[in-house]
Design an enzyme around this catalytic site. Structure first.
Site, PDB file in Angstrom:
ATOM      1  N   HIS A 199      -0.754   2.194  -8.349  1.00  0.00           N
ATOM      2  CA  HIS A 199      -1.543   3.210  -7.897  1.00  0.00           C
ATOM      3  C   HIS A 199      -2.717   2.678  -8.710  1.00  0.00           C
ATOM      4  CE1 HIS A 199       1.648   5.210  -5.789  1.00  0.00           C
ATOM      5  NE2 HIS A 199       2.266   5.529  -6.999  1.00  0.00           N
TER       6      HIS A 199
ATOM      7  N   LEU B 116       0.977  -1.087   0.298  1.00  0.00           N
ATOM      8  CA  LEU B 116       0.033  -0.467   0.289  1.00  0.00           C
ATOM      9  C   LEU B 116       1.226   1.110  -0.141  1.00  0.00           C
ATOM     10  CD1 LEU B 116      -2.691  -1.086   2.249  1.00  0.00           C
ATOM     11  CD2 LEU B 116      -3.073  -1.047   0.066  1.00  0.00           C
ATOM     12  N   ASP B 117       0.429   2.110  -0.479  1.00  0.00           N
ATOM     13  CA  ASP B 117       1.182   3.431  -0.542  1.00  0.00           C
ATOM     14  C   ASP B 117       1.501   3.810   0.694  1.00  0.00           C
ATOM     15  OD1 ASP B 117       0.477   3.348  -2.500  1.00  0.00           O
ATOM     16  OD2 ASP B 117      -0.447   5.046  -3.482  1.00  0.00           O
ATOM     17  N   ALA B 118       2.036   5.027   1.156  1.00  0.00           N
ATOM     18  CA  ALA B 118       2.754   5.453   2.514  1.00  0.00           C
ATOM     19  C   ALA B 118       1.299   5.650   3.025  1.00  0.00           C
ATOM     20  CB  ALA B 118       3.899   6.276   2.243  1.00  0.00           C
TER      21      ALA B 118
ATOM     22  N   LYS C 292      -6.072   5.508  -7.210  1.00  0.00           N
ATOM     23  CA  LYS C 292      -6.230   6.447  -7.636  1.00  0.00           C
ATOM     24  C   LYS C 292      -6.021   6.984  -8.844  1.00  0.00           C
ATOM     25  CE  LYS C 292      -3.745   6.750  -3.473  1.00  0.00           C
ATOM     26  NZ  LYS C 292      -2.190   7.648  -2.955  1.00  0.00           N
TER      27      LYS C 292
END
Length: 247
Positions: A195, A112-114, A198
């Site tokens: 991503h 997962l992204d930060a 998004k």
């Protein structure tokens, strides 16, 4: 499993120490000395580590039949501003929250992204994690998505039909939207493109303000943020391929 990893998972040796032992001729597989650290070994192979006194093969020796430690399967509730990584970077690694032996043996299944929160699976079983992330598996992942603009009805249909992402040659697979309110939805996808969530909303002129993963397959997030637990036997089995070799 690679021989050097097998040795690590069967002993207290680090990866570099395991490779040194293999290079020194201290590891045999099915009674044959092996010098290739990348050799693939399996749970039915007879693997032996022989340690020689003073590092001399004509000296006293001690043999250890190697048996790997049981695989581990964890669920973690990822906080925001943490990295899906084994080491710290611009943000701290999620492993700062996980007090467990031999954490370097573990890897994250689907990062997962930060700034994204929610469910993360962690394991040291490479075959199990591959079953989850490989495209053919089409493992469903559900995200709670907070949006800048209200969701449009036509976007729900477009997501079902597939979205053309910038820089991609193929449409996304069908994605399913459940509306919570006009600016919050539950989105279920069966892919793991870069991503992806998004970029999907960006492709329809909207923007993701917050992203939280709630479910992978049949496993749901049921622990407080920053905490972890072991998966149950049923949860582990729900991802496994019955007709594939486990190691």
């Amino acid at each position: 499993m690679r021989l050097d990893k097998f040795v690590c998972k069967s002993t207290v040796l680090s990866r570099s120490q395991a490779r040194a032992a293999i290079a020194a001729g201290e590891v045999s597989v099915n009674n044959e000395r092996v010098y290739d650290e990348s050799k693939q070994v399996h749970e039915n192979n007879h693997v032996v580590l022989t340690r020689y006194a003073n590092g001399q093969m004509n000296g006293a020796q001690k043999e250890q039949v190697l048996v790997t430690r049981p695989f581990r399967y964890l669920l973690f509730h990822k906080p925001s501003n943490t990295l899906s990584s084994n080491v710290d970077g611009d943000h701290p690694s999620i492993f700062n929250h996980i007090d467990i032996d031999n954490p370097d043996e573990l890897h994250i299944v689907g990062r997962l992204d930060a700034d994204t929160t929610g469910l993360v699976l962690i394991t040291d079983d490479g075959r199990w994690s591959f079953d989850i992330i490989r495209p053919q598996k089409q493992c469903a992942k559900t995200y709670r998505v907070s949006l800048r603009d209200p969701i449009k009805t036509e976007v729900i249909e477009r997501f079902l039909q597939g979205i053309q992402l910038q820089g991609e040659s193929s449409l996304t697979l069908s994605a399913f939207v459940s509306v919570v309110n006009d600016k919050e939805v539950l989105l279920t996808i069966t892919e793991g493109r870069y991503h992806q969530v998004k970029r999907m909303f960006a492709a329809v002129g909207n923007r993701v303000q917050a992203l939280h993963r709630e479910q992978i397959g049949s496993v749901t997030l049921d622990i407080p943020v920053g905490e972890w637990r072991y998966l149950t036997t049923d949860e582990i089995a729900s991802f496994q391929s019955s007709n594939e070799e486990r190691l």
